[in-house]
Design a protein around this motif. Structure first.
Motif, PDB file in Angstrom:
ATOM      1  N   ASN A  11      -8.966   7.461  -4.031  1.00 44.59           N
ATOM      2  CA  ASN A  11     -10.076   7.249  -3.085  1.00 44.59           C
ATOM      3  C   ASN A  11     -10.743   5.893  -3.293  1.00 44.59           C
ATOM      4  OD1 ASN A  11      -9.736   9.661  -1.803  1.00 44.59           O
ATOM      5  ND2 ASN A  11     -11.379  10.729  -2.875  1.00 44.59           N
TER       6      ASN A  11
ATOM      7  N   LYS B 175      -8.884   3.175  -1.579  1.00 38.56           N
ATOM      8  CA  LYS B 175      -8.783   3.266  -0.112  1.00 38.56           C
ATOM      9  C   LYS B 175      -9.843   2.445   0.609  1.00 38.56           C
ATOM     10  CE  LYS B 175      -8.500   7.364   1.660  1.00 38.56           C
ATOM     11  NZ  LYS B 175      -8.351   8.809   1.928  1.00 38.56           N
TER      12      LYS B 175
ATOM     13  N   ASP C 281      -4.596  -2.007   3.848  1.00 35.86           N
ATOM     14  CA  ASP C 281      -3.880  -0.734   4.030  1.00 35.86           C
ATOM     15  C   ASP C 281      -2.379  -0.915   3.839  1.00 35.86           C
ATOM     16  OD1 ASP C 281      -6.270   0.517   4.504  1.00 35.86           O
ATOM     17  OD2 ASP C 281      -6.062   0.551   6.691  1.00 35.86           O
TER      18      ASP C 281
ATOM     19  N   LEU D 215      -1.719  -0.855   0.178  1.00 36.03           N
ATOM     20  CA  LEU D 215      -1.820   0.484  -0.405  1.00 36.03           C
ATOM     21  C   LEU D 215      -0.519   1.272  -0.247  1.00 36.03           C
ATOM     22  CD1 LEU D 215      -5.434   1.634   0.605  1.00 36.03           C
ATOM     23  CD2 LEU D 215      -4.658   0.718  -1.586  1.00 36.03           C
TER      24      LEU D 215
END
Length: 692
Positions: A306, A309, A335, A338
């Protein structure tokens, strides 16, 4: 000429060559800056020679301890005198063979007759003709023994009967075959060594470092090895032993120091003496065990999933109020990073910075065009034209010359102190677990069992830093760690192999430590791990070991085998008005013992005994792990005496130990196995049943 005279003559010749080599080395040391062209090379050589001279001077009075005669199947004969440090003079003549040299393994591993040794995995076969051990003191040959005439146990007796201080000086000459196998094991394979009390775990650990440093000296520097010990006393101890083995610059930490060094924060931990007393008083909590388990590691992983993110700054990248890269572009590229499943924040940020840099390079002309329009709009709005032009040049200069740093700085507020992130995790813990113990019991304090989490959290933020330089890590007293600790250490030292030493019977921090070695092998190191055992105790007499083994049997743990060395029977004495600890202490001192420990169950009882005896005797009261250890009389609680050894031990009030408590029984086992020669066990009311 009789053999004793031949050997005396050889010793004299060796000492002469040794002295000449030492003199030549000192001469080079004196002129080192004149003999080397570069200052850097001179400094490196200076440090090497300085350490070499110290090592040579330490060992000159006993230049070697053994001789082997080996004849290869090709008819080549080698007569090798083996010492603690190898000596070859400036004419490349071998004066003393280093104990770590391949041929020296014959002394430790082979009997007289057909045998072989390995050089670069190539077997040299032949016959061992002679295996001789010397007793040399102050440059004089006292005696020698041919090993084929007596058993190993008989060979060891003269050394094992010494006091605690002298024993450490004869380690190299008394290494046993099973110990030597571990010492010379390949650096590529991880090892766990389960060794009973007195089996020489620390000896093997330090000599393995010395062996690896010698064997891989051309490809691995000494500062690429690390030893992790249980406390600062241990670290101080090995800092003296390793240089005597011709090894310098090895990094040495206890786990607290290592954590502080890695996370670059000074930690204030709760006193572990209070923690262990909590459990000794019959209390219980699952929290320490959870914190050091891989379950806690998974919770931290969920937290960071988390944490990664969301970019903490949800704004565009700007200079003043001009936007260089808008937030939607940043978020899109973040993103994308990730999806690559990077293991730490630093790696994600580095990748995203590269992508944003590429984006900037592609859009540079467009960005500069937007800058011109941005400034023109300001001028049109009535702002001073000279100020606007100055601002444009300022922004343009920053964009073109410093854009990479500007992009990198954008993510700066995601990199917080490790302890700050840990506090955040604890506050949000209910979002990542349903475990009631964690939800209800976590507090803002830091405990020893939090070190694994701190190491791992720092890795999840910053990566492993420069720890990828390390090639081998030795961990002593490893039974006090749990799976998560080993996982964290393996993670922050990604290119290192590990040698892990411990004894499950001495796992006195059982409230936070592992239950078996198999879990470490399966959950942390997978297939690249081998478990070896050292079941023979070289510390205590048979009489003492037989009594201590009653506790091992009671705990369903493997019994230790003592080397064949007999001594006095263990005394079980009831304290009353006529017999006191002082009387027992006086008796041991009359027998000539100088290194004596009075071991109590906990700090309070140890302090009580100290208060009773301090007026009559010169006694040292030990209240923490970080004390300097030398000859003397000590009052010490059980949990602080692990890893130490004393000529004689008095165990105070054995009936205070609860046989229904695994912790109590392991503490008692530790206390009983500290004695080299004499053990006295006292009780006030009744002797505990398992020792009757």
């Amino acid at each position: 000429m009789e053999q004793i005279n031949v050997e005396k003559q050889h010793l004299n010749e060796t000492l002469q060559k040794y002295d000449e080599f030492l003199s030549d080395t000192k001469l080079e040391f004196k002129n080192v800056y004149n003999l080397n062209t570069s200052k850097e090379e001179a400094q490196k050589r200076y440090n090497f020679l300085k350490n070499k001279i110290k090592t040579l001077e330490t060992n000159i009075n006993r230049p070697y301890f053994a001789r082997i005669d080996f004849e290869s199947n090709k008819g080549e004969k080698d007569v090798c005198y083996i010492g603690k440090v190898g000596v070859s003079n400036y004419d490349n003549e071998i004066v003393v063979v280093d104990w770590r040299a391949p041929i020296s393994s014959l002394y430790y591993d082979s009997n007289i007759g057909n045998t072989e040794y390995l050089v670069d995995n190539h077997a040299i076969t032949g016959k061992l003709l002679l295996k001789r051990q010397f007793e040399i003191q102050n440059r004089k040959l006292i005696n020698y023994t041919d090993v084929d005439t007596v058993s190993n146990d008989e060979m060891l007796k003269p050394y094992l009967s010494n006091n605690a201080d002298t024993r450490t000086k004869n380690i190299v000459s008394t290494i046993q075959k099973e110990q030597n196998e571990i010492i010379r094991h390949s650096i590529a394979k991880n090892l766990i060594i389960q060794g009973v009390a007195g089996s020489g775990k620390t000896t093997v650990a330090l000599h393995r470092i010395a062996y690896l440093a010698y064997t891989y000296r051309n490809i691995i520097d000494n500062n690429q090895y690390m030893v992790i010990g249980p406390n600062k006393f241990f670290v101080n101890y090995i800092s003296n032993i390793l240089p005597e083995l011709d090894v310098n610059d090895v990094k040495q930490f206890d786990l607290v120091e290592l954590t502080e060094n890695f996370i670059e924060e000074k930690l204030i931990l709760e006193d572990e003496d209070n923690t262990i007393n909590f459990y000794l008083n019959g209390n219980h909590s699952d929290l320490p065990k959870i914190k050091t388990s891989l379950k806690y590691k998974k919770i931290i992983d969920s937290f960071f999933y988390n944490y990664y993110k969301e970019i903490k700054s949800k704004k565009p990248i700007k200079i003043n109020d001009f936007t260089i890269i808008d937030y939607s572009t940043i978020k899109k590229l973040w993103d994308e990073c990730l999806t690559r499943n990077y293991d730490n924040l630093n790696a994600i940020v580095q990748r995203c910075t590269i992508l944003l840099q590429n984006h900037f390079d592609e859009q540079k002309d467009s960005i500069l065009t937007k800058l011109n329009k941005f400034i023109d709009d300001k001028i049109d709005s009535g702002i001073d034209i000279n100020e606007c032009r100055k601002e444009r040049e300022n922004i343009k200069t920053k964009i073109l010359s410093n854009n990479k740093q500007i992009i990198k700085n954008y993510f700066k507020n995601m990199f917080k102190k490790t302890t700050v992130i840990y506090s955040l995790l604890k506050k949000e813990i209910k979002n990542y677990t349903t475990d009631n113990t964690l939800i209800s019991s976590l507090d803002d304090k830091l405990y020893y069992e939090d070190l694994s989490a701190l190491l791992y959290i720092h890795y999840k933020i910053y990566g492993f830093g420069d720890n990828d330089k390390y090639r081998h890590i030795v961990i002593d007293e490893a039974q006090d760690y749990n799976d998560f600790t080993f996982y964290a250490l393996a993670t922050i030292f990604p290119k290192a192999s590990f040698s892990i030493y411990g004894d499950l019977a001495q796992s006195i921090y059982s409230y936070r430590s592992l239950n078996d070695w198999e879990s470490v092998k399966e959950n942390v190191f997978k297939q690249n791990m081998e478990i070896k055992k050292l079941n023979k105790s070289y510390r205590t007499t048979i009489e003492i070991m037989e009594e201590a083994n009653k506790i091992n049997n009671f705990l369903n743990l493997e019994a230790a085998n003592a080397v064949i060395r007999h001594g006095e029977n263990v005394q079980y004495i009831k304290l009353d008005n006529t017999i006191s600890i002082q009387i027992l202490l006086d008796d041991l001192q009359k027998k000539g013992y100088k290194n004596i420990a009075i071991i109590s169950k906990d700090l309070k009882k140890s302090k009580d005994i100290y208060d009773q005896l301090s007026n009559e005797s010169k006694i040292i009261n030990i209240v923490s792990k970080n004390f300097e250890y030398s000859d003397g009389i000590y009052c010490i609680p059980c949990h602080l005496c692990k890893g130490l050894e004393f000529d004689a031990v008095i165990i105070n009030e054995i009936d205070t130990y609860n046989i229904d408590s695994i912790l109590d029984m392991k503490l008692l086992y530790v206390a009983m196995t500290r004695a080299l020669h004499n053990l006295v066990v006292t009780y006030k009311n009744n002797l505990i049943s398992i020792l009757r």
